[in-house]
Write a protein that holds these residues in place. Sequence first.
Motif, PDB file in Angstrom:
ATOM      1  N   VAL A 185       0.871  -1.172   0.000  1.00  0.00           N
ATOM      2  CA  VAL A 185       0.000   0.000   0.000  1.00  0.00           C
ATOM      3  C   VAL A 185       0.912   1.226   0.000  1.00  0.00           C
ATOM      4  O   VAL A 185       1.677   1.440   0.935  1.00  0.00           O
ATOM      5  N   VAL A 186       0.836   2.025  -1.078  1.00  0.00           N
ATOM      6  CA  VAL A 186       1.718   3.188  -1.216  1.00  0.00           C
ATOM      7  C   VAL A 186       0.967   4.515  -1.138  1.00  0.00           C
ATOM      8  O   VAL A 186       1.585   5.581  -1.131  1.00  0.00           O
ATOM      9  N   ALA A 187      -0.355   4.448  -1.090  1.00  0.00           N
ATOM     10  CA  ALA A 187      -1.149   5.666  -0.992  1.00  0.00           C
ATOM     11  C   ALA A 187      -2.561   5.297  -0.558  1.00  0.00           C
ATOM     12  O   ALA A 187      -2.989   4.150  -0.713  1.00  0.00           O
ATOM     13  N   SER A 188      -3.266   6.290  -0.017  1.00  0.00           N
ATOM     14  CA  SER A 188      -4.631   6.046   0.436  1.00  0.00           C
ATOM     15  C   SER A 188      -5.377   7.362   0.536  1.00  0.00           C
ATOM     16  O   SER A 188      -4.775   8.430   0.651  1.00  0.00           O
ATOM     17  N   VAL A 189      -6.687   7.260   0.508  1.00  0.00           N
ATOM     18  CA  VAL A 189      -7.577   8.397   0.727  1.00  0.00           C
ATOM     19  C   VAL A 189      -8.885   7.843   1.265  1.00  0.00           C
ATOM     20  O   VAL A 189      -9.232   6.693   1.004  1.00  0.00           O
ATOM     21  N   ARG A 190      -9.595   8.654   2.028  1.00  0.00           N
ATOM     22  CA  ARG A 190     -10.899   8.225   2.519  1.00  0.00           C
ATOM     23  C   ARG A 190     -11.838   9.413   2.616  1.00  0.00           C
ATOM     24  O   ARG A 190     -11.416  10.554   2.586  1.00  0.00           O
ATOM     25  N   GLY A 191     -13.106   9.101   2.727  1.00  0.00           N
ATOM     26  CA  GLY A 191     -14.098  10.151   2.840  1.00  0.00           C
ATOM     27  C   GLY A 191     -15.428   9.591   3.268  1.00  0.00           C
ATOM     28  O   GLY A 191     -15.684   8.394   3.161  1.00  0.00           O
ATOM     29  N   GLU A 192     -16.256  10.489   3.767  1.00  0.00           N
ATOM     30  CA  GLU A 192     -17.609  10.086   4.153  1.00  0.00           C
ATOM     31  C   GLU A 192     -18.570  11.213   3.826  1.00  0.00           C
ATOM     32  O   GLU A 192     -18.193  12.385   3.783  1.00  0.00           O
ATOM     33  N   LEU A 193     -19.807  10.838   3.589  1.00  0.00           N
ATOM     34  CA  LEU A 193     -20.850  11.782   3.232  1.00  0.00           C
ATOM     35  C   LEU A 193     -21.547  12.258   4.493  1.00  0.00           C
ATOM     36  O   LEU A 193     -21.923  11.452   5.340  1.00  0.00           O
ATOM     37  N   ASP A 194     -21.726  13.571   4.619  1.00  0.00           N
ATOM     38  CA  ASP A 194     -22.461  14.073   5.787  1.00  0.00           C
ATOM     39  C   ASP A 194     -23.927  14.295   5.422  1.00  0.00           C
ATOM     40  O   ASP A 194     -24.346  14.070   4.276  1.00  0.00           O
ATOM     41  N   GLU A 195     -24.704  14.730   6.402  1.00  0.00           N
ATOM     42  CA  GLU A 195     -26.152  14.874   6.218  1.00  0.00           C
ATOM     43  C   GLU A 195     -26.541  15.978   5.234  1.00  0.00           C
ATOM     44  O   GLU A 195     -27.671  16.009   4.752  1.00  0.00           O
ATOM     45  N   THR A 196     -25.597  16.862   4.884  1.00  0.00           N
ATOM     46  CA  THR A 196     -25.903  17.939   3.929  1.00  0.00           C
ATOM     47  C   THR A 196     -25.573  17.549   2.490  1.00  0.00           C
ATOM     48  O   THR A 196     -25.764  18.351   1.584  1.00  0.00           O
ATOM     49  N   GLY A 197     -25.059  16.331   2.296  1.00  0.00           N
ATOM     50  CA  GLY A 197     -24.672  15.914   0.954  1.00  0.00           C
ATOM     51  C   GLY A 197     -23.244  16.290   0.611  1.00  0.00           C
ATOM     52  O   GLY A 197     -22.849  16.223  -0.556  1.00  0.00           O
ATOM     53  N   THR A 198     -22.472  16.651   1.602  1.00  0.00           N
ATOM     54  CA  THR A 198     -21.071  16.999   1.385  1.00  0.00           C
ATOM     55  C   THR A 198     -20.197  15.767   1.603  1.00  0.00           C
ATOM     56  O   THR A 198     -20.250  15.149   2.663  1.00  0.00           O
ATOM     57  N   ALA A 199     -19.421  15.433   0.592  1.00  0.00           N
ATOM     58  CA  ALA A 199     -18.448  14.348   0.726  1.00  0.00           C
ATOM     59  C   ALA A 199     -17.184  14.958   1.321  1.00  0.00           C
ATOM     60  O   ALA A 199     -16.518  15.768   0.689  1.00  0.00           O
ATOM     61  N   ARG A 200     -16.894  14.582   2.543  1.00  0.00           N
ATOM     62  CA  ARG A 200     -15.714  15.090   3.257  1.00  0.00           C
ATOM     63  C   ARG A 200     -14.553  14.144   2.989  1.00  0.00           C
ATOM     64  O   ARG A 200     -14.528  13.027   3.485  1.00  0.00           O
ATOM     65  N   ILE A 201     -13.629  14.615   2.183  1.00  0.00           N
ATOM     66  CA  ILE A 201     -12.473  13.821   1.783  1.00  0.00           C
ATOM     67  C   ILE A 201     -11.340  14.099   2.763  1.00  0.00           C
ATOM     68  O   ILE A 201     -11.078  15.251   3.109  1.00  0.00           O
ATOM     69  N   ALA A 202     -10.677  13.036   3.204  1.00  0.00           N
ATOM     70  CA  ALA A 202      -9.672  13.205   4.245  1.00  0.00           C
ATOM     71  C   ALA A 202      -8.477  12.281   4.036  1.00  0.00           C
ATOM     72  O   ALA A 202      -8.576  11.246   3.392  1.00  0.00           O
ATOM     73  N   LYS A 203      -7.398  12.699   4.623  1.00  0.00           N
ATOM     74  CA  LYS A 203      -6.172  11.900   4.740  1.00  0.00           C
ATOM     75  C   LYS A 203      -5.737  11.297   3.413  1.00  0.00           C
ATOM     76  O   LYS A 203      -5.522  10.097   3.289  1.00  0.00           O
ATOM     77  N   LEU A 204      -5.565  12.167   2.434  1.00  0.00           N
ATOM     78  CA  LEU A 204      -4.959  11.783   1.161  1.00  0.00           C
ATOM     79  C   LEU A 204      -3.461  11.669   1.425  1.00  0.00           C
ATOM     80  O   LEU A 204      -2.799  12.674   1.694  1.00  0.00           O
ATOM     81  N   LEU A 249      -7.457  11.304  -5.690  1.00  0.00           N
ATOM     82  CA  LEU A 249      -8.507  12.296  -5.485  1.00  0.00           C
ATOM     83  C   LEU A 249      -9.616  12.115  -6.530  1.00  0.00           C
ATOM     84  O   LEU A 249     -10.807  12.105  -6.192  1.00  0.00           O
ATOM     85  N   ASP A 250      -9.228  11.929  -7.786  1.00  0.00           N
ATOM     86  CA  ASP A 250     -10.216  11.666  -8.840  1.00  0.00           C
ATOM     87  C   ASP A 250     -11.007  10.396  -8.537  1.00  0.00           C
ATOM     88  O   ASP A 250     -12.229  10.350  -8.719  1.00  0.00           O
ATOM     89  N   ALA A 251     -10.319   9.367  -8.060  1.00  0.00           N
ATOM     90  CA  ALA A 251     -10.965   8.080  -7.803  1.00  0.00           C
ATOM     91  C   ALA A 251     -11.976   8.161  -6.661  1.00  0.00           C
ATOM     92  O   ALA A 251     -13.059   7.577  -6.749  1.00  0.00           O
ATOM     93  N   ILE A 252     -11.657   8.873  -5.592  1.00  0.00           N
ATOM     94  CA  ILE A 252     -12.607   8.974  -4.473  1.00  0.00           C
ATOM     95  C   ILE A 252     -13.810   9.818  -4.878  1.00  0.00           C
ATOM     96  O   ILE A 252     -14.939   9.523  -4.505  1.00  0.00           O
ATOM     97  N   GLU A 253     -13.593  10.848  -5.689  1.00  0.00           N
ATOM     98  CA  GLU A 253     -14.721  11.633  -6.193  1.00  0.00           C
ATOM     99  C   GLU A 253     -15.628  10.757  -7.061  1.00  0.00           C
ATOM    100  O   GLU A 253     -16.857  10.807  -6.937  1.00  0.00           O
ATOM    101  N   ARG A 254     -15.023   9.944  -7.924  1.00  0.00           N
ATOM    102  CA  ARG A 254     -15.818   9.029  -8.763  1.00  0.00           C
ATOM    103  C   ARG A 254     -16.600   8.047  -7.904  1.00  0.00           C
ATOM    104  O   ARG A 254     -17.753   7.741  -8.181  1.00  0.00           O
ATOM    105  N   ARG A 255     -15.970   7.566  -6.846  1.00  0.00           N
ATOM    106  CA  ARG A 255     -16.627   6.598  -5.951  1.00  0.00           C
ATOM    107  C   ARG A 255     -17.898   7.210  -5.366  1.00  0.00           C
ATOM    108  O   ARG A 255     -18.940   6.585  -5.327  1.00  0.00           O
ATOM    109  N   PHE A 256     -17.809   8.463  -4.919  1.00  0.00           N
ATOM    110  CA  PHE A 256     -18.999   9.127  -4.381  1.00  0.00           C
ATOM    111  C   PHE A 256     -20.022   9.387  -5.479  1.00  0.00           C
ATOM    112  O   PHE A 256     -21.221   9.263  -5.255  1.00  0.00           O
TER     113      PHE A 256
END
Length: 160
Positions: A66-85, A101-108
Amino acid sequence: MGMSVTIAAADERDVEHILKLQYLCYQSEAELYGDYGIEPLTQTLEDLRAELSRGHALVARLGDEVVASVRGELDETGTARIAKLIVHPRMRRHGLGGRLLDAIERRFAEDAASAAKRYRLFTGHRSDGNLRLYRRKGYAAVGSHEVGPRLTLVTLEKAA
């Protein structure tokens, strides 16, 4: 023959690898701000597991590593909070952060249950490389918040 980096959803087998990589990657941020007590350096394995269960997490692998990672979660307002890239120091400056970053946006965007209205992330005010990447990817600063005498977090957003 060289190996290529693959991006996939993180799973349970990745948790320890992500935490170790996170610890390595945030050393430079801690040094930049003179604060080794930042949350990415103090997060526990249990906290990380809980965080990963609440949203999407991706890893980039070079072979089995594993050489890189990113995560995110959706809040109640519809905002995808992307973190720890995070990108392993030896893999930086090769476009991997932008690909993640492109991949996590696509995932959402592809997940009907978590379709985002906007993407939001933050970084430290002195983290010039991060700020350049996020601006290049269409993010604009929408606010800042002083969290200590040496650190102000800049919040950036873009429409989904």
